[in-house]
Enzyme design. Structure first.
Site, mmCIF file in Angstrom:
data_model
loop_
_atom_site.group_PDB
_atom_site.id
_atom_site.type_symbol
_atom_site.label_atom_id
_atom_site.label_comp_id
_atom_site.label_asym_id
_atom_site.label_seq_id
_atom_site.Cartn_x
_atom_site.Cartn_y
_atom_site.Cartn_z
ATOM 1 N N CYS A 1 1.534 16.499 -5.481
ATOM 2 C CA CYS A 1 1.991 15.803 -6.685
ATOM 3 C C CYS A 1 1.271 16.428 -7.867
ATOM 4 C CB CYS A 1 1.669 14.312 -6.583
ATOM 5 S SG CYS A 1 2.543 13.328 -7.830
ATOM 6 N N LYS B 1 9.015 5.314 -1.931
ATOM 7 C CA LYS B 1 7.815 5.039 -2.721
ATOM 8 C C LYS B 1 8.206 4.245 -3.956
ATOM 9 C CE LYS B 1 3.980 7.069 -5.205
ATOM 10 N NZ LYS B 1 3.176 8.268 -5.462
ATOM 11 N N GLU C 1 17.213 7.085 -0.095
ATOM 12 C CA GLU C 1 16.203 8.131 -0.334
ATOM 13 C C GLU C 1 15.735 8.728 0.993
ATOM 14 O OE1 GLU C 1 14.819 9.496 -2.964
ATOM 15 O OE2 GLU C 1 15.006 8.126 -4.671
ATOM 16 N N LYS D 1 5.925 3.123 1.136
ATOM 17 C CA LYS D 1 4.724 2.867 0.349
ATOM 18 C C LYS D 1 5.040 2.005 -0.855
ATOM 19 C CE LYS D 1 1.552 5.339 -2.514
ATOM 20 N NZ LYS D 1 1.343 6.513 -3.275
#
Ligand code: PBG
Length: 331
Positions: A123, A203, A241, A256
């Site tokens: 990230c 997420k 997703e 998450k």
């Protein structure tokens, strides 16, 4: 046949009976310990209100020592986050072959070749000067937007630099569209065809990342992450997703946070059949620590119940700040 012929309590009457029919077990090797590794010169983390030892920043040698403890405790993996000394608009510290994550991974693999697997978080948010997970683009009078397609190339470079350093698994956590495919293509073209991708697929834009952002120094300087992370109200979108990430070549999928998202852990497992990881995030860790410190609950009992419940929901792998404690309690 109903009561009185059927008595559910019969199989609960002794520890032996309960053990005989217990459906879910926990193994240390399915647990993953996050590690925060700070470059010399990184600004210090803000002082938080709670004692959260697993969120402490480590030096590279401190990370090696912690990973050695993880190996001794039988943990499956560590998950490395870097805190750089310098940030810039492109998050260049993320894909620097001499950056904090690459250096840490090399040190871990050299010191502990048979140690826990090394997963790296892919990230840009710890490395960009504005704290967002991608590059920002000015759009006139409005706050900047996060440029999806310009970010993909940088994420792919980051994953390759981690793989080159020796990462066993790369885990993109940015929530840009198309990142799994971009990472897979770049890893393959650089010869890392056997490096698995653990995609943070589901997420959510969550209130439970607060302590992490202090530890990682990744609080956004403007706006929030809702233009790329999922809306907590949307389960069907989360599943979509996950399915898209499977199509792009993800090897494992992450949900998450974990505690409020058991429905998605179960659904992602059921719908995809891929290994599913649940990330028991920093705010969830902080809740348990705060309640335990106040004497409101027993930390050991609470943590083992939480981790068992995540496994029962369908998590094969669990990322948790309690990984070392849990491994000792299980031993
Ligand atoms: C980076 C990242 C975050 C977490 C893991 N990777 C923070 C965020 O998205 O803001 C959170 C982990 C935690 O709270 O324990 N994108």
């Amino acid at each position: 046949m109903a009561y009185p012929h059927t008595r559910m309590r019969r199989l609960r009457a002794s520890a032996g009976l309960r053990g005989l029919v217990r459906e879910t077990g926990l193994r240390a090797e399915q647990l993953v310990l996050p590690l925060f590794v700070a470059e010399a010169g990184a600004p210090p983390a803000p002082e938080g209100p709670l004692e959260l030892p697993a969120l402490a920043r480590l030096s590279i040698s401190g990370a090696v020592e912690r990973a050695r403890e993880a190996a001794q405790a039988g943990l499956g993996a560590v998950l490395v986050f870097g805190v750089p000394a310098h940030k810039d608009a492109e998050g260049s510290g993320a894909y620097d072959d001499e950056g904090i994550v690459a250096l840490t991974v090399r040190a871990l693999k050299q010191a502990l070749p048979d140690g826990p697997l090394v997963i790296t978080d892919v990230c840009l948010c710890e490395y960009t000067d504005h704290g967002h997970c991608g590059v920002a683009r000015e759009t006139g009078p409005h706050p900047p937007t996060i440029d999806n397609d310009a970010t993909l190339e940088l994420l792919a470079r980051t994953a390759v630099s981690h793989a080159r350093a020796g990462a066993d698994i790369v885990a993109p956590s940015d929530m840009m569209d198309g990142r799994v495919g971009a990472l897979r293509a770049e890893l393959d073209s650089e010869g890392y065809t056997d490096t698995p991708i653990l995609a943070y697929s589901a997420k959510f834009a969550s209130a439970f990342y607060g302590p992490f952002r202090d530890a990682a120094g990744s609080t956004p300087a403007f706006g929030d992450r809702r233009s790329y992370q999922l809306d907590p109200a949307n389960g069907a979108q989360a599943l979509r997703e996950a399915v898209l990430d499977v199509g792009e070549g993800a090897d494992m999928l992450m949900v998450k946070p974990a505690l409020a998202y058991g429905d998605l852990i179960a659904a992602v497992k059921r719908e995809t059949g891929l290994p599913v990881a649940a990330y028991n995030v920093s705010g969830e860790y902080a809740m348990v620590r705060a309640a335990a410190a106040a004497g409101a609950l027993d930390e050991r009992e609470a943590v083992l119940e939480i981790l068992t419940s995540l496994a029962r929901a369908g998590a094969d792998t669990i990322v948790t700040y309690h990984a070392l404690d849990a491994a000792h309690w299980l031993a």
